[in-house]
Design an enzyme around this catalytic site. Structure first.
Site, PDB file in Angstrom:
ATOM      1  N   ASN A  89       0.688 -29.468   1.690  1.00  0.00           N
ATOM      2  CA  ASN A  89       0.529 -29.809   3.106  1.00  0.00           C
ATOM      3  C   ASN A  89       0.645 -31.305   3.383  1.00  0.00           C
ATOM      4  O   ASN A  89       1.013 -31.702   4.486  1.00  0.00           O
ATOM      5  CB  ASN A  89      -0.842 -29.294   3.573  1.00  0.00           C
ATOM      6  CG  ASN A  89      -1.254 -29.896   4.903  1.00  0.00           C
ATOM      7  OD1 ASN A  89      -0.749 -29.505   5.951  1.00  0.00           O
ATOM      8  ND2 ASN A  89      -2.155 -30.884   4.861  1.00  0.00           N
ATOM      9  N   TYR A 157      11.961 -38.361   9.427  1.00  0.00           N
ATOM     10  CA  TYR A 157      10.965 -37.278   9.311  1.00  0.00           C
ATOM     11  C   TYR A 157      11.659 -35.913   9.392  1.00  0.00           C
ATOM     12  O   TYR A 157      11.408 -35.028   8.567  1.00  0.00           O
ATOM     13  CB  TYR A 157       9.934 -37.429  10.425  1.00  0.00           C
ATOM     14  CG  TYR A 157       8.854 -36.366  10.433  1.00  0.00           C
ATOM     15  CD1 TYR A 157       7.804 -36.411   9.519  1.00  0.00           C
ATOM     16  CD2 TYR A 157       8.889 -35.313  11.351  1.00  0.00           C
ATOM     17  CE1 TYR A 157       6.811 -35.442   9.527  1.00  0.00           C
ATOM     18  CE2 TYR A 157       7.899 -34.338  11.362  1.00  0.00           C
ATOM     19  CZ  TYR A 157       6.860 -34.406  10.450  1.00  0.00           C
ATOM     20  OH  TYR A 157       5.875 -33.432  10.453  1.00  0.00           O
ATOM     21  N   SER A 158      12.568 -35.735  10.380  1.00  0.00           N
ATOM     22  CA  SER A 158      13.257 -34.437  10.539  1.00  0.00           C
ATOM     23  C   SER A 158      14.040 -34.073   9.289  1.00  0.00           C
ATOM     24  O   SER A 158      13.981 -32.931   8.821  1.00  0.00           O
ATOM     25  CB  SER A 158      14.228 -34.478  11.721  1.00  0.00           C
ATOM     26  OG  SER A 158      13.529 -34.729  12.890  1.00  0.00           O
ATOM     27  N   LYS A 161      11.827 -32.960   6.462  1.00  0.00           N
ATOM     28  CA  LYS A 161      11.314 -31.591   6.604  1.00  0.00           C
ATOM     29  C   LYS A 161      12.424 -30.552   6.389  1.00  0.00           C
ATOM     30  O   LYS A 161      12.169 -29.453   5.886  1.00  0.00           O
ATOM     31  CB  LYS A 161      10.648 -31.425   7.978  1.00  0.00           C
ATOM     32  CG  LYS A 161       9.346 -32.226   8.099  1.00  0.00           C
ATOM     33  CD  LYS A 161       8.333 -31.816   7.038  1.00  0.00           C
ATOM     34  CE  LYS A 161       6.991 -32.509   7.198  1.00  0.00           C
ATOM     35  NZ  LYS A 161       5.987 -32.050   6.213  1.00  0.00           N
TER      36      LYS A 161
HETATM   37  N1  LIG Z   1       0.750 -32.169  13.713  1.00  0.00           N
HETATM   38  C1  LIG Z   1       1.876 -31.506  13.943  1.00  0.00           C
HETATM   39  O1  LIG Z   1       2.213 -31.205  15.102  1.00  0.00           O
HETATM   40  C2  LIG Z   1       2.760 -31.088  12.789  1.00  0.00           C
HETATM   41  C3  LIG Z   1       3.865 -30.300  13.091  1.00  0.00           C
HETATM   42  C4  LIG Z   1       4.689 -29.887  12.071  1.00  0.00           C
HETATM   43  C5  LIG Z   1       4.389 -30.208  10.752  1.00  0.00           C
HETATM   44  N2  LIG Z   1       3.304 -30.974  10.474  1.00  0.00           N
HETATM   45  C6  LIG Z   1       3.044 -31.250   9.048  1.00  0.00           C
HETATM   46  O2  LIG Z   1       1.764 -30.758   8.715  1.00  0.00           O
HETATM   47  C7  LIG Z   1       1.221 -31.504   7.625  1.00  0.00           C
HETATM   48  C8  LIG Z   1      -0.157 -32.010   7.991  1.00  0.00           C
HETATM   49  O3  LIG Z   1      -0.032 -32.919   9.071  1.00  0.00           O
HETATM   50  P1  LIG Z   1      -1.194 -33.229  10.124  1.00  0.00           P
HETATM   51  O4  LIG Z   1      -0.570 -33.188  11.463  1.00  0.00           O
HETATM   52  O5  LIG Z   1      -2.395 -32.429   9.841  1.00  0.00           O
HETATM   53  O6  LIG Z   1      -1.415 -34.783   9.814  1.00  0.00           O
HETATM   54  P2  LIG Z   1      -2.704 -35.589   9.348  1.00  0.00           P
HETATM   55  O7  LIG Z   1      -2.296 -37.023   9.344  1.00  0.00           O
HETATM   56  O8  LIG Z   1      -3.879 -35.176  10.149  1.00  0.00           O
HETATM   57  O9  LIG Z   1      -2.927 -35.080   7.850  1.00  0.00           O
HETATM   58  C9  LIG Z   1      -2.130 -35.482   6.776  1.00  0.00           C
HETATM   59  C10 LIG Z   1      -3.035 -35.587   5.548  1.00  0.00           C
HETATM   60  O10 LIG Z   1      -2.215 -35.938   4.431  1.00  0.00           O
HETATM   61  C11 LIG Z   1      -2.882 -36.937   3.687  1.00  0.00           C
HETATM   62  N3  LIG Z   1      -1.930 -37.715   2.923  1.00  0.00           N
HETATM   63  C12 LIG Z   1      -1.054 -38.656   3.354  1.00  0.00           C
HETATM   64  N4  LIG Z   1      -0.367 -39.170   2.322  1.00  0.00           N
HETATM   65  C13 LIG Z   1      -0.812 -38.530   1.214  1.00  0.00           C
HETATM   66  C14 LIG Z   1      -0.483 -38.625  -0.166  1.00  0.00           C
HETATM   67  N5  LIG Z   1       0.425 -39.509  -0.625  1.00  0.00           N
HETATM   68  N6  LIG Z   1      -1.116 -37.804  -1.030  1.00  0.00           N
HETATM   69  C15 LIG Z   1      -2.046 -36.927  -0.589  1.00  0.00           C
HETATM   70  N7  LIG Z   1      -2.425 -36.805   0.686  1.00  0.00           N
HETATM   71  C16 LIG Z   1      -1.801 -37.613   1.583  1.00  0.00           C
HETATM   72  C17 LIG Z   1      -3.604 -37.778   4.729  1.00  0.00           C
HETATM   73  O11 LIG Z   1      -4.668 -38.544   4.145  1.00  0.00           O
HETATM   74  C18 LIG Z   1      -4.085 -36.706   5.691  1.00  0.00           C
HETATM   75  O12 LIG Z   1      -5.365 -36.203   5.318  1.00  0.00           O
HETATM   76  C19 LIG Z   1       2.226 -32.618   7.331  1.00  0.00           C
HETATM   77  O13 LIG Z   1       3.082 -32.228   6.277  1.00  0.00           O
HETATM   78  C20 LIG Z   1       3.015 -32.710   8.640  1.00  0.00           C
HETATM   79  O14 LIG Z   1       4.291 -33.262   8.449  1.00  0.00           O
HETATM   80  C21 LIG Z   1       2.483 -31.425  11.462  1.00  0.00           C
END
Ligand SMILES: NC(=O)c1ccc[n+]([C@@H]2O[C@H](COP(=O)([O-])OP(=O)(O)OC[C@H]3O[C@@H](n4cnc5c(N)ncnc54)[C@H](O)[C@@H]3O)[C@@H](O)[C@H]2O)c1
Length: 268
Positions: A89, A157-158, A161
Site C-alpha cells: 500500500n 504518479y499516473s 501506478k
Molecule cells: N488517497 C487517494 O485518493 C488515493 C487514490 C488512489 C490510490 N491511492 C494510493 O493509496 C496508497 C495509500 O495512500 P494514502 O492516500 O492513504 O496516503 P497517505 O499519505 O495517507 O499514506 C501513505 C503511507 O505510506 C507511508 N510511506 C511513504 N513512503 C514510504 C516508504 N518508503 N516505505 C514505507 N511506507 C512509506 C507513509 O508514511 C504513509 O503512512 C498509496 O499507494 C496511494 O498512491 C490513494
C-alpha cells in the site's frame, strides 16, 4: 463477512489513510496483522486503532530499503512461521515541495518511482520467496485510478501506478505455478494526506478539472461531484473491503486483475 481468522497479513504504509483502513478491515476479519510504515509512530498508532482485531503488531519498514525488507520478513517468518497476505500500500505523490511546482521535477519522478514501483517490486520479490515455499498466498497491490487516465499535473504518479497495474499482471503469471494470487485495487478519491497535497497543488495551478477559487477539502468535494457517478467519495474501509475479498479464499480464481473502487468513475 469475510473470514480471515488465522491468516498472517503484512501491510506496507499502514500508518495512515488507506493503509490504516486496510489494516482495520483485515483485523476485523480476524487476521493477525503486521502494520509496517516508514514512520514507526504512525504504524504504532494504527496498531492501537486496530486493537479489537487479531494479533496486531507494528514495525518500521521503508519499502525502498532492501536490507530492512529482508530483516522484517525474516523476523516475521521466525516469529509467525508463514505469510498469507501481503498488501503493498505504501505510496507517495511527489518529493518535498511537489505541491508548489507546476510540473514535477526529476526528484519527483525518481522518488515516486522508487517508492511506488521499485518498493512494490522489492517487497513482493522478498515475500514471494516465502510464498513459493508455502505453495500458497495472496498479494494485493494498491494502484490507483490515476493509472486509467492521463494527468497533466502528475504524469510521474499516473505512470507509476500504471506500472503497478502492469507489474501485477506479470507477477500474477510468475506466481501462478505456486498457487499464489496477485491482484491490485485501484482506489478512486479518498481524502488523505496525499489528496491534501493534490488539492494544494491544484488550487495554485489548476488540473484536469475547473476548480478555480476552490482549495483544500472544498476542491476535493468538487472533484468528487464532477467525477464520481455515485456522487460520494471513497473511504479507506471501501479499499480495505476489496483487499479483504481479494485476500480471501473465495477469490481463489481471481489473479492478475486490477479492480477499480471508484464509485463508477471508470467502467472498463
Ligand atoms: N488517497 C487517494 O485518493 C488515493 C487514490 C488512489 C490510490 N491511492 C494510493 O493509496 C496508497 C495509500 O495512500 P494514502 O492516500 O492513504 O496516503 P497517505 O499519505 O495517507 O499514506 C501513505 C503511507 O505510506 C507511508 N510511506 C511513504 N513512503 C514510504 C516508504 N518508503 N516505505 C514505507 N511506507 C512509506 C507513509 O508514511 C504513509 O503512512 C498509496 O499507494 C496511494 O498512491 C490513494
Amino acid at each position: 463477512m469475510i473470514d480471515l481468522s488465522g491468516k498472517e497479513a503484512i501491510v506496507t504504509g499502514g500508518g495512515s489513510g488507506i493503509g490504516r483502513g486496510i489494516c482495520s478491515v483485515l483485523a476485523l476479519a480476524g487476521a493477525n496483522v503486521l502494520v509496517t510504515d516508514i514512520s514507526r509512530g504512525s504504524a504504532e498508532e494504527t496498531m492501537r486503532y486496530c486493537s479489537y482485531g487479531g494479533d496486531i503488531t507494528a514495525k518500521e519498514l521503508d519499502v525502498t530499503n532492501e536490507h530492512s525488507i529482508d530483516k522484517i520478513i525474516s523476523e516475521h517468518i521466525k516469529e509467525r512461521k508463514k505469510i498469507d497476505i501481503l498488501v503493498n500500500n505504501a505510496g507517495i505523490i511527489g518529493s518535498e515541495g511537489w505541491s508548489n511546482r507546476e510540473i514535477p521535477n526529476s526528484q519527483d519522478w525518481a522518488e515516486v518511482y522508487e517508492v511506488n514501483v521499485r518498493g512494490v517490486v522489492k517487497v513482493s520479490e522478498r515475500v514471494s520467496i516465502e510464498l513459493k515455499s508455502q505453495n500458497q498466498g495472496k498479494i494485493v497491490n494498491i494502484a490507483s485510478i490515476a493509472a486509467r487516465q492521463g494527468s497533466p499535473d502528475s504524469p510521474h504518479y499516473s505512470t507509476s501506478k500504471a506500472a503497478v497495474v502492469s507489474w501485477t499482471q506479470s507477477h500474477a503469471l510468475q506466481m501462478a505455478p505456486y498457487n499464489v494470487n496477485v491482484n491490485a485495487v485501484c482506489p478512486g478519491l479518498i481524502w488523505t494526506p496525499i489528496w491534501e497535497s493534490i488539492a494544494k497543488k491544484r488550487s495554485q495551478f489548476g488540473g484536469n478539472l475547473d476548480t478555480t477559487g476552490l482549495e483544500g477539502k472544498k476542491l476535493f468535494d468538487q472533484t468528487v461531484k464532477s467525477w464520481i457517478p455515485l456522487q460520494r467519495e471513497q473511504t479507506p474501509e471501501d479499499i480495505g473491503n476489496a483487499v479483504a475479498f481479494l485476500a480471501s479464499d473465495i477469490a481463489q480464481n481471481i489473479t492478475g486483475q486490477s479492480i477499480n473502487v471508484d464509485g463508477g468513475r471508470f467502467t472498463n
